[in-house]
Design a protein around this motif. Structure first.
Motif, PDB file in Angstrom:
ATOM      1  N   LYS A   1     -37.071 -49.308 -65.335  1.00  0.00           N
ATOM      2  CA  LYS A   1     -36.429 -50.002 -63.766  1.00  0.00           C
ATOM      3  C   LYS A   1     -36.696 -48.183 -62.910  1.00  0.00           C
ATOM      4  N   VAL A   2     -37.767 -48.590 -62.732  1.00  0.00           N
ATOM      5  CA  VAL A   2     -37.853 -47.263 -61.322  1.00  0.00           C
ATOM      6  C   VAL A   2     -37.589 -47.419 -59.754  1.00  0.00           C
TER       7      VAL A   2
ATOM      8  N   GLN B   1     -41.424 -50.482 -64.498  1.00  0.00           N
ATOM      9  CA  GLN B   1     -41.237 -52.184 -62.993  1.00  0.00           C
ATOM     10  C   GLN B   1     -40.713 -50.732 -61.864  1.00  0.00           C
ATOM     11  N   LEU B   2     -41.459 -50.916 -61.006  1.00  0.00           N
ATOM     12  CA  LEU B   2     -40.815 -50.279 -59.683  1.00  0.00           C
ATOM     13  C   LEU B   2     -40.146 -50.985 -59.103  1.00  0.00           C
ATOM     14  N   HIS B   3     -39.328 -50.545 -58.198  1.00  0.00           N
ATOM     15  CA  HIS B   3     -38.507 -51.414 -57.697  1.00  0.00           C
ATOM     16  C   HIS B   3     -38.239 -50.666 -55.990  1.00  0.00           C
ATOM     17  N   GLU B   4     -38.901 -51.115 -55.413  1.00  0.00           N
ATOM     18  CA  GLU B   4     -38.888 -50.524 -53.918  1.00  0.00           C
ATOM     19  C   GLU B   4     -37.217 -51.593 -53.189  1.00  0.00           C
ATOM     20  N   PRO B   5     -37.264 -50.322 -52.517  1.00  0.00           N
ATOM     21  CA  PRO B   5     -35.163 -50.351 -51.651  1.00  0.00           C
ATOM     22  C   PRO B   5     -35.682 -51.770 -51.133  1.00  0.00           C
ATOM     23  N   ASP B   6     -34.392 -52.693 -50.888  1.00  0.00           N
ATOM     24  CA  ASP B   6     -34.473 -53.366 -49.351  1.00  0.00           C
ATOM     25  C   ASP B   6     -34.313 -52.976 -48.245  1.00  0.00           C
TER      26      ASP B   6
END
Length: 237
Positions: free
Chosen positions: A123-124, A148-153
Motif C-alpha cells: 500500500k503506497v 495499491q495507491l492510497h491518496e490522502p483524505d
C-alpha cells in the motif's frame, strides 16, 4: 562507460531545480571538475502551472510552451533529458513524441524503485500536488506493478498543497516536523508501507532518516537515474 551530457527542463519550481542540480553534484562520484556531468539547464519558470492546466483541461498551453525547450535541448546535443517535476509527467508521452532525445520517466523509475524495495501488493501513500494526484499517473503505474495507491483524505491533501504553494514556492521556511507528521499519518493511521514524495517542492524539505526509510523520493530517484544514464557513478551506488 561513455560520458553523456544531460539536459534539464527546470523552473517547476526554481527552488526544486536548484536542489536537483545540487543533488546531482553532491551524488556524482568525482575528484575534479572534469569528472562531473555536462548539463544544459533551462530554468523555464514561466511555464504554465501544471496543476492548473490539468484541472482546467488546457494541457495544450503547457505543451506549446515546453516544445521550445525540447527543441533547444535536442539542438544542444544532450543524450537524455530530466524534468524535475512530477506533475509535468502527465504529459510524458506527448513530450517524448516531440523529441528524439530520451526523456527520463521519473514516475516509472520511482514505481520500479518502490516495487523493488517493497514488493507487489504494498500500500503506497502519495504526497503530491492536486494535479499529480488527479492526473492518475501514479495510480495507473501502481496498477501496472500490482501495488495499491492510497491518496490522502481532503484535509491532508489541503495541508500538502498549502506547504507546496504557500511555503516552498514562496521560499518560506517549512518545519521538517510538520512534513514528517503528514508522512507518519499515512504510515501509521492509513497503514501505508511506503510513501512517495511525488512533488519536487516537497523534496526540498529535509526529513529524518527514521522517517525517510519508509519513503521513496521521486526526485532522488531521478537524480540517480540521471547520473547512471550520463555514464557516471553515484556515490551511493
Amino acid at each position: 562507460m561513455e560520458a553523456k551530457s544531460l539536459g534539464v527542463i527546470g523552473g517547476m519550481g526554481p527552488k526544486a531545480t536548484s536542489v536537483f542540480f545540487d543533488m546531482i553534484i553532491e551524488q556524482t562520484e568525482a575528484d575534479k571538475d572534469q569528472d562531473h556531468i555536462d548539463m544544459v539547464i533551462l530554468n523555464h519558470a514561466t511555464l504554465p502551472d501544471r496543476t492548473g492546466v490539468i484541472l482546467g483541461k488546457n494541457g495544450e498551453l503547457f505543451l506549446k510552451a515546453v516544445a521550445k525547450d525540447l527543441k533547444l535541448l535536442e539542438s544542444s546535443g544532450v543524450y537524455n533529458i530530466a524534468i524535475p517535476c512530477n506533475t509535468s509527467h502527465y504529459f510524458y508521452d506527448d513530450m517524448q513524441q516531440m523529441t528524439s532525445v530520451n526523456i527520463i520517466n521519473m514516475v516509472d523509475e520511482t514505481l520500479k524503485e518502490i516495487h523493488n524495495r517493497f514488493g507487489e501488493h504494498c500500500k503506497v501513500g502519495i504526497l503530491a500536488t492536486n494535479g499529480t494526484v488527479s492526473s492518475g499517473v501514479y495510480r495507473q503505474g501502481c496498477e501496472q506493478y500490482n501495488m495499491q495507491l492510497h491518496e490522502p483524505d481532503a484535509a491532508v491533501q489541503e495541508h500538502v498543497m498549502d506547504i507546496i504553494y504557500n511555503k516552498v514556492k514562496r521560499n518560506l521556511p517549512v518545519e521538517p516536523a510538520e512534513f514528517e507528521g503528514i508522512i507518519n499519518h499515512l504510515l501509521i493511521h492509513d497503514e501505508c508501507q511506503c510513501v512517495i514524495i511525488a512533488c519536487t517542492e516537497l523534496s526540498c524539505i529535509p526529513i529524518q532518516n527514521e522517517v525517510a526509510k519508509n519513503c521513496v523520493d521521486a526526485m532522488s530517484v531521478l537524480v540517480q537515474k540521471s547520473i547512471e544514464l550520463s555514464g557516471k557513478r553515484s556515490i551511493s551506488s
